[in-house]
Design a protein around this motif. Structure first.
Motif, PDB file in Angstrom:
ATOM      1  N   ALA A 165       0.831  -1.217   0.000  1.00 23.02           N
ATOM      2  CA  ALA A 165       0.000   0.000   0.000  1.00 23.02           C
ATOM      3  C   ALA A 165       0.864   1.264   0.000  1.00 23.02           C
ATOM      4  CB  ALA A 165      -0.932  -0.003   1.207  1.00 23.02           C
ATOM      5  N   LEU A 166       2.163   1.090   0.305  1.00 18.98           N
ATOM      6  CA  LEU A 166       3.037   2.262   0.363  1.00 18.98           C
ATOM      7  C   LEU A 166       3.921   2.357  -0.874  1.00 18.98           C
ATOM      8  CD1 LEU A 166       4.299   2.165   4.079  1.00 18.98           C
ATOM      9  CD2 LEU A 166       2.370   3.465   3.113  1.00 18.98           C
ATOM     10  N   GLY A 167       4.119   3.568  -1.367  1.00 18.59           N
ATOM     11  CA  GLY A 167       5.071   3.792  -2.445  1.00 18.59           C
ATOM     12  C   GLY A 167       6.478   3.859  -1.870  1.00 18.59           C
ATOM     13  N   SER A 168       7.476   4.041  -2.746  1.00 23.79           N
ATOM     14  CA  SER A 168       8.871   4.016  -2.285  1.00 23.79           C
ATOM     15  C   SER A 168       9.177   5.190  -1.343  1.00 23.79           C
ATOM     16  CB  SER A 168       9.822   4.040  -3.490  1.00 23.79           C
ATOM     17  OG  SER A 168       9.466   5.126  -4.309  1.00 23.79           O
ATOM     18  N   ASP A 169       8.370   6.258  -1.401  1.00 22.72           N
ATOM     19  CA  ASP A 169       8.605   7.404  -0.508  1.00 22.72           C
ATOM     20  C   ASP A 169       7.845   7.285   0.816  1.00 22.72           C
ATOM     21  OD1 ASP A 169       6.001   7.772  -1.326  1.00 22.72           O
ATOM     22  OD2 ASP A 169       6.252   9.861  -1.967  1.00 22.72           O
ATOM     23  N   GLY A 170       7.180   6.150   1.035  1.00 21.00           N
ATOM     24  CA  GLY A 170       6.495   5.927   2.312  1.00 21.00           C
ATOM     25  C   GLY A 170       5.094   6.513   2.383  1.00 21.00           C
ATOM     26  N   SER A 171       4.642   7.130   1.268  1.00 22.72           N
ATOM     27  CA  SER A 171       3.261   7.646   1.287  1.00 22.72           C
ATOM     28  C   SER A 171       2.336   6.601   0.643  1.00 22.72           C
ATOM     29  CB  SER A 171       3.170   8.980   0.538  1.00 22.72           C
ATOM     30  OG  SER A 171       3.447   8.769  -0.822  1.00 22.72           O
ATOM     31  N   LEU A 172       1.038   6.827   0.786  1.00 21.18           N
ATOM     32  CA  LEU A 172       0.067   5.882   0.225  1.00 21.18           C
ATOM     33  C   LEU A 172       0.244   5.812  -1.296  1.00 21.18           C
ATOM     34  CD1 LEU A 172      -2.506   4.108   0.665  1.00 21.18           C
ATOM     35  CD2 LEU A 172      -3.865   6.187   0.311  1.00 21.18           C
ATOM     36  N   ASP A 173       0.321   4.582  -1.820  1.00 21.49           N
ATOM     37  CA  ASP A 173       0.388   4.398  -3.274  1.00 21.49           C
ATOM     38  C   ASP A 173      -1.057   4.454  -3.795  1.00 21.49           C
ATOM     39  OD1 ASP A 173       0.478   3.480  -5.881  1.00 21.49           O
ATOM     40  OD2 ASP A 173       2.080   2.036  -5.478  1.00 21.49           O
ATOM     41  N   ARG A 174      -1.459   5.642  -4.220  1.00 26.31           N
ATOM     42  CA  ARG A 174      -2.867   5.883  -4.529  1.00 26.31           C
ATOM     43  C   ARG A 174      -3.334   5.068  -5.735  1.00 26.31           C
ATOM     44  NH1 ARG A 174      -4.409   9.949  -1.321  1.00 26.31           N
ATOM     45  NH2 ARG A 174      -6.381  10.208  -2.423  1.00 26.31           N
ATOM     46  N   ALA A 175      -2.457   4.909  -6.730  1.00 29.08           N
ATOM     47  CA  ALA A 175      -2.851   4.147  -7.926  1.00 29.08           C
ATOM     48  C   ALA A 175      -3.059   2.673  -7.561  1.00 29.08           C
ATOM     49  CB  ALA A 175      -1.783   4.297  -9.008  1.00 29.08           C
ATOM     50  N   TRP A 176      -2.158   2.129  -6.715  1.00 26.81           N
ATOM     51  CA  TRP A 176      -2.290   0.736  -6.283  1.00 26.81           C
ATOM     52  C   TRP A 176      -3.585   0.561  -5.479  1.00 26.81           C
ATOM     53  CZ3 TRP A 176      -2.663  -1.793  -1.583  1.00 26.81           C
ATOM     54  CH2 TRP A 176      -2.482  -3.192  -1.596  1.00 26.81           C
ATOM     55  N   MET A 177      -3.794   1.514  -4.562  1.00 25.70           N
ATOM     56  CA  MET A 177      -4.984   1.449  -3.703  1.00 25.70           C
ATOM     57  C   MET A 177      -6.257   1.518  -4.555  1.00 25.70           C
ATOM     58  SD  MET A 177      -5.097   1.257  -0.333  1.00 25.70           S
ATOM     59  CE  MET A 177      -6.358   0.014  -0.474  1.00 25.70           C
ATOM     60  N   ALA A 178      -6.209   2.374  -5.589  1.00 30.16           N
ATOM     61  CA  ALA A 178      -7.392   2.512  -6.455  1.00 30.16           C
ATOM     62  C   ALA A 178      -7.717   1.183  -7.137  1.00 30.16           C
ATOM     63  CB  ALA A 178      -7.158   3.610  -7.495  1.00 30.16           C
ATOM     64  N   THR A 179      -6.686   0.425  -7.552  1.00 32.59           N
ATOM     65  CA  THR A 179      -6.994  -0.861  -8.209  1.00 32.59           C
ATOM     66  C   THR A 179      -7.636  -1.821  -7.200  1.00 32.59           C
ATOM     67  OG1 THR A 179      -4.821  -1.807  -7.776  1.00 32.59           O
ATOM     68  CG2 THR A 179      -5.086  -0.651  -9.887  1.00 32.59           C
ATOM     69  N   LYS A 180      -7.210  -1.751  -5.929  1.00 28.90           N
ATOM     70  CA  LYS A 180      -7.785  -2.649  -4.913  1.00 28.90           C
ATOM     71  C   LYS A 180      -9.252  -2.335  -4.623  1.00 28.90           C
ATOM     72  CE  LYS A 180      -5.222  -5.385  -2.999  1.00 28.90           C
ATOM     73  NZ  LYS A 180      -4.885  -6.716  -3.605  1.00 28.90           N
ATOM     74  N   VAL A 181      -9.599  -1.029  -4.635  1.00 30.26           N
ATOM     75  CA  VAL A 181     -10.950  -0.663  -4.185  1.00 30.26           C
ATOM     76  C   VAL A 181     -11.945  -0.401  -5.316  1.00 30.26           C
ATOM     77  CG1 VAL A 181     -10.083   0.235  -1.985  1.00 30.26           C
ATOM     78  CG2 VAL A 181     -10.525   1.826  -3.845  1.00 30.26           C
ATOM     79  N   PHE A 182     -11.437  -0.235  -6.544  1.00 34.24           N
ATOM     80  CA  PHE A 182     -12.365   0.016  -7.662  1.00 34.24           C
ATOM     81  C   PHE A 182     -12.337  -1.099  -8.703  1.00 34.24           C
ATOM     82  CE2 PHE A 182     -11.313   4.458  -6.246  1.00 34.24           C
ATOM     83  CZ  PHE A 182     -12.549   4.718  -5.677  1.00 34.24           C
ATOM     84  N   ALA A 183     -11.350  -2.030  -8.613  1.00 28.10           N
ATOM     85  CA  ALA A 183     -11.280  -3.127  -9.593  1.00 28.10           C
ATOM     86  C   ALA A 183     -11.068  -4.445  -8.858  1.00 28.10           C
ATOM     87  CB  ALA A 183     -10.120  -2.872 -10.564  1.00 28.10           C
ATOM     88  N   GLY A 184     -11.367  -5.551  -9.524  1.00 27.70           N
ATOM     89  CA  GLY A 184     -11.156  -6.872  -8.928  1.00 27.70           C
ATOM     90  C   GLY A 184     -12.372  -7.331  -8.148  1.00 27.70           C
ATOM     91  N   SER A 185     -12.391  -8.657  -7.910  1.00 30.79           N
ATOM     92  CA  SER A 185     -13.608  -9.216  -7.320  1.00 30.79           C
ATOM     93  C   SER A 185     -13.803  -8.797  -5.855  1.00 30.79           C
ATOM     94  CB  SER A 185     -13.579 -10.745  -7.441  1.00 30.79           C
ATOM     95  OG  SER A 185     -12.368 -11.202  -6.914  1.00 30.79           O
TER      96      SER A 185
END
Ligand SMILES: CC(C)(COP(=O)(O)OP(=O)(O)OC[C@H]1O[C@@H](n2cnc3c(N)ncnc32)[C@H](O)[C@@H]1O)[C@@H](O)C(=O)NCCC(=O)NCCS
Ligand SMILES: Nc1ncnc2c1ncn2[C@@H]1O[C@H](COP(=O)(O)OP(=O)(O)OP(=O)(O)O)[C@@H](O)[C@H]1O
Length: 208
Positions: free
Chosen positions: A57-77
């Motif tokens: 869930a974290l990007g390399s700078d330690g902040s929330l990886d928003r694009a990754w999080m978006a795939t978890k909450v808007f795509a997939g079963s």
């Protein structure tokens, strides 16, 4: 103080309206901004997100990886359960921050405060629990296909990702059921902003 809830589906034009109102000197509480503030590095909410979703869930700078999080909450079963989990972590912090901001505006004697809240319909109960009851609700609307082309053209989203965000939100009927002011953002921008001004001036004149 009049509390105006400003809502609308993604890319309907809420931020355009709230920016215009802010330029008129009207205070705006921006829930998308608060949702970013709530997960800043070092925040309890970000720690809980990592506990719930793992270190990816974290990007390399330690902040929330928003694009990754978006795939978890808007795509997939598992998107719906993931979305509920993420909202369960972020929303209490967002609504508490919003209630604090609202109280500060009230104390300073503001006649009107705008709550720019994309998920007003979905989260109405939670806003009430935080003492945020809206005197008026303005819904900004544009046809789905207009909103999708805005997201694709201006935000670099795929059509599928744009559609997925729309599907995660209440529909126009839900927003219309609560709104007493409807703003059509498919009309030319100056006309739309004029309609916003007319509506807001009316609300202000009602309370003077
Ligand atoms: C999933 C996240 C990380 C994706 O970030 P991203 O930078 O791509 O989007 P951003 O936060 O700028 O939101 C853009 C728009 O997406 C839509 N949206 C955001 N969260 C949600 C949600 N939980 N449900 C439905 N639509 C949403 C809104 O229309 C919002 O205006 C982010 O949206 C998030 O943290 N969402 C949960 C918090 C939330 O519900 N925010 C909405 C305001 S309370
Ligand atoms: N009346 C209009 N005519 C043409 N374009 C418009 C109009 N209103 C808004 N837009 C454009 O539509 C896009 C989406 O608007 P905006 O960012 O205000 O939407 P939003 O509802 O705040 O989106 P989000 O839900 O992501 O916060 C922007 O590029 C904006 O310039």
């Amino acid at each position: 103080m009049i509390r105006l809830g400003l809502t609308g589906g993604i890319a309907a034009g809420k931020s355009t309206v709230s920016k215009h109102l802010a330029e008129r000197g009207i205070p705006v509480i921006d829930y998308d901004l608060l949702a970013r503030k709530a997960v800043e590095p070092g925040s309890p909410a970000l720690d809980r997100i990592v506990e719930a979703f793992g270190p990816q869930a974290l990007g390399s700078d330690g902040s929330l990886d928003r694009a990754w999080m978006a795939t978890k909450v808007f795509a997939g079963s598992d998107r719906e359960s993931n979305r509920r989990r993420l909202e369960g972590i972020i929303h209490p912090a967002v609504f508490a921050l919003a209630a604090d901001e609202d109280a500060r505006y009230q104390e300073s004697g503001c006649p009107l405060v705008v709550h720019d809240i994309p998920l007003l319909v979905e989260q109405e109960e939670q806003t009430r629990r935080h003492g945020l009851v809206f005197d008026h609700i303005m819904s900004v609307e544009a046809p789905e296909k207009t909103r999708i082309s805005r997201m694709v053209a201006q935000r670099g989203m795929s059509e599928g990702a744009a559609q997925a965000r729309i599907s995660a939100q209440a529909d126009e009927t839900g927003r219309r059921a609560l709104a007493d002011v409807i703003i059509d953002s498919s009309q030319p921008l100056p006309d739309m902003l004029e309609a916003v001004d007319v509506a807001v001036d009316r609300l202000l004149s009602l309370c003077s």
